[in-house]
Design an enzyme around this catalytic site. Sequence first.
Site, PDB file in Angstrom:
ATOM      1  N   HIS A 126      -0.142   3.675   3.962  1.00 12.60           N
ATOM      2  CA  HIS A 126       0.945   3.353   3.022  1.00 12.60           C
ATOM      3  C   HIS A 126       0.511   2.366   1.930  1.00 12.60           C
ATOM      4  O   HIS A 126       1.253   2.137   0.981  1.00 12.60           O
ATOM      5  CB  HIS A 126       2.154   2.766   3.753  1.00 12.60           C
ATOM      6  CG  HIS A 126       2.822   3.735   4.687  1.00 12.60           C
ATOM      7  ND1 HIS A 126       3.223   4.986   4.291  1.00 12.60           N
ATOM      8  CD2 HIS A 126       3.145   3.634   6.006  1.00 12.60           C
ATOM      9  CE1 HIS A 126       3.771   5.630   5.317  1.00 12.60           C
ATOM     10  NE2 HIS A 126       3.724   4.833   6.374  1.00 12.60           N
ATOM     11  N   ASP A 163      -0.016  11.751  10.392  1.00 13.08           N
ATOM     12  CA  ASP A 163       1.009  10.756  10.716  1.00 13.08           C
ATOM     13  C   ASP A 163       2.383  11.326  10.345  1.00 13.08           C
ATOM     14  O   ASP A 163       2.503  12.110   9.411  1.00 13.08           O
ATOM     15  CB  ASP A 163       0.738   9.487   9.899  1.00 13.08           C
ATOM     16  CG  ASP A 163       1.565   8.294  10.339  1.00 13.08           C
ATOM     17  OD1 ASP A 163       1.033   7.439  11.069  1.00 13.08           O
ATOM     18  OD2 ASP A 163       2.753   8.215   9.935  1.00 13.08           O
ATOM     19  N   HIS A 165       4.763   9.951   8.932  1.00 12.48           N
ATOM     20  CA  HIS A 165       5.168   9.457   7.616  1.00 12.48           C
ATOM     21  C   HIS A 165       4.170   9.925   6.554  1.00 12.48           C
ATOM     22  O   HIS A 165       2.965   9.942   6.805  1.00 12.48           O
ATOM     23  CB  HIS A 165       5.224   7.929   7.612  1.00 12.48           C
ATOM     24  CG  HIS A 165       6.107   7.357   8.676  1.00 12.48           C
ATOM     25  ND1 HIS A 165       5.613   6.904   9.885  1.00 12.48           N
ATOM     26  CD2 HIS A 165       7.449   7.204   8.715  1.00 12.48           C
ATOM     27  CE1 HIS A 165       6.634   6.465  10.632  1.00 12.48           C
ATOM     28  NE2 HIS A 165       7.755   6.638   9.948  1.00 12.48           N
TER      29      HIS A 165
HETATM   30 ZN   LIG Z   1       3.641   6.592  10.584  1.00 13.09          ZN
END
Ligand SMILES: [Zn+2]
Length: 308
Positions: A126, A163, A165
């Site tokens: 991220h 993942d 996300h």
């Molecule tokens: Zn994640």
Amino acid sequence: MLAAYITHADCTRHEMGAHHPECPERLSAIGDRLLIKGLLDHMIRHDAPLATEEQLARAHSALYVREIISSSPAEGHRQVDPDTRMNPFTVTAALRAAGAAVRATDLVIAGEAPTAFCCVRPPGHHAEHAAAMGFCFFNNVAVGIRHALDVHGLQRVALIDFDVHHGNGSEDIFRGDDRVLMCSIYERGLYPFSGEDAVGPNMVNVGLNARSGSDAFRDAVLTHWLPALDAFAPQLIYVSAGFDAHRDDDMGNLGLVDADYEWVTQQVMKVAQRHCNGRVISCLEGGYVLSPLARSACAHVKVLIGAD
Ligand SMILES: [Zn+2]
């Protein structure tokens, strides 16, 4: 020749407060499971070095790198975003986590390890070019990839991200960089709410709805990832290995099981064997419920090191 297991005790000293899901115990849960299952017998352990500012600045702005390093709190916590905070040990842990990807790159490209697993935290996918978010400070896998491209002179590197996300940070760093093909599968409607916009031909983003399950996940890999990977013919493959799409992990709702992580790793290894002599470097991202995290990581590593 044995695979590399790269980690560091400093990665367990970073913590973001009681009950935070991205906790130090994640690393010991994985390490213990790999040990009990005998997989560490097939690997050589390396201490993760500290990434240098020069290495970090290949994926991040130099100013951002300096800001993170200089904002380390002397005590207590410093809030970076609503769910990301630093303690006095965070900077060192983050430098080790990125340094692990650099070390893995050097080992695998030198032919000293066929594959590598970086068991590190904080995670990285991220973290954007100039922003920390979502438990991430430096984008470990991106720092490793730019090291492979800019220092070792590789021309085509693939990044696989499973993942739950979307890896917004990796996308932010690599959009427009045709040397990198990023293939991701993530859950729609989940943090960080990115991945739905077409940002260029080097991004193969597949969003799946909640409760899609194993069949939809595997179908996406076969239909979207594998043709793109074979057309790209990577010289090295990196994996952003997040295990939070597991059905026992309450961070997401895709409903994967241990066997899906074994299967997807087999698919990645087959691509690597076709194009790059089996060279794969995997870096831990998410996965927050300790038992499924450890089991899934173990299933992944078992295939990565050829012990399956
Ligand atoms: Zn994640």
